[in-house]
Design a protein around this motif. Structure first.
Motif, PDB file in Angstrom:
ATOM      1  N   VAL A 157       0.868  -1.179   0.000  1.00 24.83           N
ATOM      2  CA  VAL A 157       0.000   0.000   0.000  1.00 24.83           C
ATOM      3  C   VAL A 157       0.901   1.224   0.000  1.00 24.83           C
ATOM      4  CG1 VAL A 157      -1.761   1.302   1.258  1.00 24.83           C
ATOM      5  CG2 VAL A 157      -1.833  -1.202   1.233  1.00 24.83           C
ATOM      6  N   THR A 158       0.795   2.039  -1.031  1.00 20.90           N
ATOM      7  CA  THR A 158       1.541   3.295  -1.057  1.00 20.90           C
ATOM      8  C   THR A 158       0.653   4.361  -0.430  1.00 20.90           C
ATOM      9  OG1 THR A 158       0.765   3.878  -3.268  1.00 20.90           O
ATOM     10  CG2 THR A 158       2.814   2.634  -3.117  1.00 20.90           C
ATOM     11  N   GLY A 159       1.266   5.244   0.325  1.00 21.65           N
ATOM     12  CA  GLY A 159       0.473   6.273   0.996  1.00 21.65           C
ATOM     13  C   GLY A 159      -0.334   5.699   2.142  1.00 21.65           C
ATOM     14  N   GLY A 160       0.189   4.679   2.776  1.00 20.54           N
ATOM     15  CA  GLY A 160      -0.538   3.990   3.832  1.00 20.54           C
ATOM     16  C   GLY A 160      -0.707   4.775   5.109  1.00 20.54           C
ATOM     17  N   THR A 161      -0.039   5.912   5.239  1.00 17.78           N
ATOM     18  CA  THR A 161      -0.177   6.708   6.457  1.00 17.78           C
ATOM     19  C   THR A 161      -1.270   7.761   6.331  1.00 17.78           C
ATOM     20  OG1 THR A 161       1.571   8.215   5.744  1.00 17.78           O
ATOM     21  CG2 THR A 161       2.226   6.360   7.140  1.00 17.78           C
ATOM     22  N   GLY A 162      -1.847   7.907   5.165  1.00 18.37           N
ATOM     23  CA  GLY A 162      -2.942   8.859   4.968  1.00 18.37           C
ATOM     24  C   GLY A 162      -4.283   8.262   5.378  1.00 18.37           C
ATOM     25  N   PHE A 163      -5.322   9.056   5.292  1.00 21.08           N
ATOM     26  CA  PHE A 163      -6.661   8.635   5.719  1.00 21.08           C
ATOM     27  C   PHE A 163      -7.145   7.413   4.935  1.00 21.08           C
ATOM     28  CE2 PHE A 163     -11.282   8.793   5.205  1.00 21.08           C
ATOM     29  CZ  PHE A 163     -11.664   8.696   6.536  1.00 21.08           C
ATOM     30  N   VAL A 164      -7.092   7.477   3.625  1.00 18.41           N
ATOM     31  CA  VAL A 164      -7.557   6.362   2.794  1.00 18.41           C
ATOM     32  C   VAL A 164      -6.664   5.141   2.999  1.00 18.41           C
ATOM     33  CG1 VAL A 164      -7.940   5.572   0.429  1.00 18.41           C
ATOM     34  CG2 VAL A 164      -8.640   7.870   1.084  1.00 18.41           C
ATOM     35  N   GLY A 165      -5.353   5.358   2.998  1.00 20.05           N
ATOM     36  CA  GLY A 165      -4.412   4.262   3.163  1.00 20.05           C
ATOM     37  C   GLY A 165      -4.579   3.527   4.481  1.00 20.05           C
ATOM     38  N   GLN A 166      -4.780   4.259   5.568  1.00 17.23           N
ATOM     39  CA  GLN A 166      -4.948   3.614   6.873  1.00 17.23           C
ATOM     40  C   GLN A 166      -6.206   2.759   6.913  1.00 17.23           C
ATOM     41  OE1 GLN A 166      -4.284   5.912  10.434  1.00 17.23           O
ATOM     42  NE2 GLN A 166      -2.715   7.146   9.427  1.00 17.23           N
ATOM     43  N   ASN A 167      -7.271   3.249   6.309  1.00 15.25           N
ATOM     44  CA  ASN A 167      -8.512   2.474   6.282  1.00 15.25           C
ATOM     45  C   ASN A 167      -8.388   1.261   5.368  1.00 15.25           C
ATOM     46  OD1 ASN A 167     -10.691   3.810   7.979  1.00 15.25           O
ATOM     47  ND2 ASN A 167      -9.739   5.537   6.928  1.00 15.25           N
ATOM     48  N   LEU A 168      -7.682   1.413   4.265  1.00 16.44           N
ATOM     49  CA  LEU A 168      -7.439   0.284   3.370  1.00 16.44           C
ATOM     50  C   LEU A 168      -6.616  -0.788   4.084  1.00 16.44           C
ATOM     51  CD1 LEU A 168      -7.501  -1.100   0.610  1.00 16.44           C
ATOM     52  CD2 LEU A 168      -5.517   0.298  -0.037  1.00 16.44           C
ATOM     53  N   ILE A 169      -5.605  -0.369   4.816  1.00 15.24           N
ATOM     54  CA  ILE A 169      -4.767  -1.316   5.556  1.00 15.24           C
ATOM     55  C   ILE A 169      -5.596  -2.088   6.577  1.00 15.24           C
ATOM     56  CG2 ILE A 169      -2.928  -1.453   7.287  1.00 15.24           C
ATOM     57  CD1 ILE A 169      -1.486   0.760   5.647  1.00 15.24           C
ATOM     58  N   LYS A 170      -6.450  -1.406   7.309  1.00 16.19           N
ATOM     59  CA  LYS A 170      -7.307  -2.083   8.289  1.00 16.19           C
ATOM     60  C   LYS A 170      -8.162  -3.154   7.609  1.00 16.19           C
ATOM     61  CE  LYS A 170      -7.800   1.771  11.457  1.00 16.19           C
ATOM     62  NZ  LYS A 170      -8.702   2.817  11.921  1.00 16.19           N
ATOM     63  N   ARG A 171      -8.733  -2.812   6.477  1.00  9.06           N
ATOM     64  CA  ARG A 171      -9.583  -3.757   5.760  1.00  9.06           C
ATOM     65  C   ARG A 171      -8.770  -4.946   5.259  1.00  9.06           C
ATOM     66  NH1 ARG A 171     -14.676  -3.228   3.391  1.00  9.06           N
ATOM     67  NH2 ARG A 171     -14.933  -1.967   5.251  1.00  9.06           N
ATOM     68  N   LEU A 172      -7.625  -4.676   4.655  1.00  5.05           N
ATOM     69  CA  LEU A 172      -6.779  -5.758   4.148  1.00  5.05           C
ATOM     70  C   LEU A 172      -6.335  -6.686   5.269  1.00  5.05           C
ATOM     71  CD1 LEU A 172      -4.632  -3.735   1.608  1.00  5.05           C
ATOM     72  CD2 LEU A 172      -6.273  -5.544   1.036  1.00  5.05           C
ATOM     73  N   ARG A 173      -5.956  -6.116   6.409  1.00  5.38           N
ATOM     74  CA  ARG A 173      -5.533  -6.935   7.542  1.00  5.38           C
ATOM     75  C   ARG A 173      -6.683  -7.779   8.070  1.00  5.38           C
ATOM     76  NH1 ARG A 173      -1.551  -7.776  10.331  1.00  5.38           N
ATOM     77  NH2 ARG A 173      -2.106  -6.758  12.267  1.00  5.38           N
ATOM     78  N   SER A 174      -7.900  -7.229   8.051  1.00  8.48           N
ATOM     79  CA  SER A 174      -9.052  -8.013   8.507  1.00  8.48           C
ATOM     80  C   SER A 174      -9.336  -9.181   7.568  1.00  8.48           C
ATOM     81  CB  SER A 174     -10.292  -7.125   8.646  1.00  8.48           C
ATOM     82  OG  SER A 174     -10.857  -6.824   7.389  1.00  8.48           O
ATOM     83  N   TYR A 175      -8.889  -9.063   6.325  1.00  9.63           N
ATOM     84  CA  TYR A 175      -9.034 -10.146   5.353  1.00  9.63           C
ATOM     85  C   TYR A 175      -7.893 -11.160   5.443  1.00  9.63           C
ATOM     86  CZ  TYR A 175     -12.559  -7.361   2.828  1.00  9.63           C
ATOM     87  OH  TYR A 175     -13.672  -6.654   2.469  1.00  9.63           O
ATOM     88  N   GLY A 176      -6.906 -10.878   6.266  1.00  5.93           N
ATOM     89  CA  GLY A 176      -5.796 -11.807   6.452  1.00  5.93           C
ATOM     90  C   GLY A 176      -4.593 -11.541   5.571  1.00  5.93           C
ATOM     91  N   ALA A 177      -4.544 -10.372   4.936  1.00  7.36           N
ATOM     92  CA  ALA A 177      -3.417 -10.024   4.069  1.00  7.36           C
ATOM     93  C   ALA A 177      -2.209  -9.612   4.901  1.00  7.36           C
ATOM     94  CB  ALA A 177      -3.798  -8.885   3.129  1.00  7.36           C
TER      95      ALA A 177
END
Length: 72
Positions: A16-36
């Motif tokens: 995830v590029t830009g993972g420290t921004g608002f969209v990136g942080q929410n994307l990371i949470k979702r991906l982690r909940s999926y087991g990525a």
């Protein structure tokens, strides 16, 4: 459909590029909940609070940095 997406990302490595921004942080949470397994880049500020994410400081305008963050 959600179950299909969840199964797709399970145990996958995702950058995830830009993972420290608002969209990136929410994307990371979702991906982690999926087991990525998530790797995230940041340019200047690493304000990511999720400790289960690999963070890499990189300037993605640099081909050297781009190559290094994409390697396992």
């Amino acid at each position: 459909m959600k179950e299909k997406i969840k199964n797709f990302f399970k145990s996958k490595s995702v950058l995830v590029t830009g993972g420290t921004g608002f969209v990136g942080q929410n994307l990371i949470k979702r991906l982690r909940s999926y087991g990525a397994k998530v790797r995230c880049t940041y340019h200047t500020n690493n304000n990511l609070s999720d400790k289960g994410v690999e963070t890499i400081q990189a300037d993605l305008r640099s081909s050297r940095d781009c190559n290094s963050v994409c390697k396992d």
